[in-house]
Design a protein around this motif. Structure first.
Motif, short mmCIF file in Angstrom:
data_model
loop_
_atom_site.label_atom_id
_atom_site.label_comp_id
_atom_site.label_asym_id
_atom_site.label_seq_id
_atom_site.Cartn_x
_atom_site.Cartn_y
_atom_site.Cartn_z
N ARG A 1 -6.45 6.02 -81.28
CA ARG A 1 -5.84 7.36 -81.53
C ARG A 1 -6.71 8.47 -81.12
O ARG A 1 -6.22 9.59 -80.93
N ALA A 2 -8.07 8.34 -80.81
CA ALA A 2 -9.17 9.40 -80.12
C ALA A 2 -10.14 8.58 -79.59
O ALA A 2 -10.62 7.74 -80.25
N THR A 3 -10.70 9.23 -78.54
CA THR A 3 -11.82 8.47 -77.99
C THR A 3 -12.53 9.60 -77.01
O THR A 3 -11.81 10.41 -76.39
N THR A 4 -13.73 9.28 -76.61
CA THR A 4 -14.51 10.02 -75.90
C THR A 4 -14.19 9.80 -74.54
O THR A 4 -14.33 10.73 -73.41
N GLU A 5 -13.62 8.61 -74.05
CA GLU A 5 -13.12 8.32 -72.86
C GLU A 5 -12.00 8.94 -72.50
O GLU A 5 -11.24 8.89 -71.41
N GLY A 6 -11.16 9.74 -73.43
CA GLY A 6 -9.75 10.22 -73.07
C GLY A 6 -8.71 9.22 -73.33
O GLY A 6 -8.89 8.31 -72.94
N LEU A 7 -7.54 9.64 -73.71
CA LEU A 7 -6.45 8.92 -74.02
C LEU A 7 -5.57 8.91 -72.68
O LEU A 7 -5.31 9.83 -72.08
N ASP A 8 -5.07 7.72 -72.36
CA ASP A 8 -4.09 7.50 -71.31
C ASP A 8 -2.84 7.21 -72.02
O ASP A 8 -2.67 6.11 -72.84
N SER A 9 -2.12 8.05 -71.97
CA SER A 9 -0.93 8.06 -72.97
C SER A 9 -0.06 6.69 -72.97
O SER A 9 0.25 6.19 -73.80
N ARG A 10 0.06 6.07 -71.62
CA ARG A 10 0.75 4.66 -71.46
C ARG A 10 -0.26 3.65 -72.12
O ARG A 10 0.38 2.82 -72.97
N ARG A 11 -1.33 3.55 -71.70
CA ARG A 11 -2.16 2.58 -72.27
C ARG A 11 -2.46 2.69 -73.79
O ARG A 11 -2.33 1.77 -74.64
N ASP A 12 -2.69 3.82 -74.42
CA ASP A 12 -3.22 3.90 -75.93
C ASP A 12 -2.01 4.00 -76.55
O ASP A 12 -2.14 3.83 -77.90
N LYS A 13 -0.64 4.07 -76.47
CA LYS A 13 0.15 3.91 -77.25
C LYS A 13 0.66 2.46 -77.52
O LYS A 13 1.27 2.48 -78.57
N ALA A 14 0.01 1.68 -76.85
CA ALA A 14 0.41 0.35 -76.92
C ALA A 14 -0.55 -0.39 -77.90
O ALA A 14 -1.57 0.06 -78.18
N ALA A 15 0.04 -1.12 -78.77
CA ALA A 15 -0.78 -1.63 -80.04
C ALA A 15 -1.73 -2.98 -79.02
O ALA A 15 -1.19 -3.54 -78.22
N VAL A 16 -3.09 -3.10 -79.97
CA VAL A 16 -3.79 -4.25 -79.29
C VAL A 16 -4.53 -5.16 -80.39
O VAL A 16 -4.35 -4.38 -81.68
N GLU A 17 -4.37 -6.37 -80.29
CA GLU A 17 -4.67 -7.16 -81.44
C GLU A 17 -6.23 -7.00 -81.73
O GLU A 17 -7.21 -6.54 -80.99
#
Length: 184
Positions: free
Chosen positions: A106-122
């Motif tokens: 939801r937040a990161t110093t690396e900056g969010l990529d809307s495509r990658r970060d909306k996906a859930a990860v295990e």
């Protein structure tokens, strides 16, 4: 006549050490004051009802600056399985592994990529966050090379990160997610 000894090297060395010690104490005190100011500012913003996304981004920026860390992330737990107990006083048991738990960045110093970060990860793909969730306590890792509690993230290793902390973020429903901060 009493006073400071003239040309006494031991006295001069102790005076220099005392001055250096005073400077170190003052620097530590200033860092602590700054940390408390940042915490107060975050608390005020939270009480004002700032939009969650903005608040998380502000939190990441303040933690990165205040703690002087290279990377900081906030993971949201999307589905806490029934075998993950969220009560603060619950003791870890054998069935308390976060298998099947999904996280979203939801937040990161690396900056969010809307495509990658909306996906859930295990959760298992994020070992530090998964471990903090499994024991329901803050995790402090001083040296990745000596870490034996879990396999550290290859991504962190590739970035040259060597130490990290992870803490659970609670909300009214239980556990919201995990905050991670890491440095070289």
């Amino acid at each position: 006549m009493t006073g400071y000894p003239d040309n006494d090297p031991e006295f001069e060395n102790s005076a220099v050490q005392s001055d250096e010690s005073s400077v170190q104490i003052q620097l530590a005190l200033n860092r602590r004051i700054h940390q408390q100011e940042m915490l107060a500012l975050l608390s005020q913003r939270a009480l004002r009802g700032v939009h969650l996304h903005f608040f998380l981004e502000m939190t990441i920026a303040m933690i990165t600056q205040t703690m002087n860390v290279k990377t900081c992330r906030i993971w949201e737990c999307l589905n806490l399985p029934e075998n993950i107990h969220t009560e603060p006083n619950h003791k870890q048991g054998e069935g308390d592994r976060p298998e099947g738990l999904l996280l979203a960045l939801r937040a990161t110093t690396e900056g969010l990529d809307s495509r990658r970060d909306k996906a859930a990860v295990e959760a298992q793909t994020q070992p530090l966050a998964a471990y903090a969730l499994s024991i329901r306590e803050p995790v402090c890792m001083v040296d990745m090379a000596r870490e034996s509690r879990f396999d550290f993230s290859a991504e962190y290793d590739a970035q040259g990160l060597r130490s990290a902390v992870a803490v659970l973020i609670h909300n009214a429903q239980g556990v919201y997610g995990v905050l991670e901060a890491a440095s070289e």
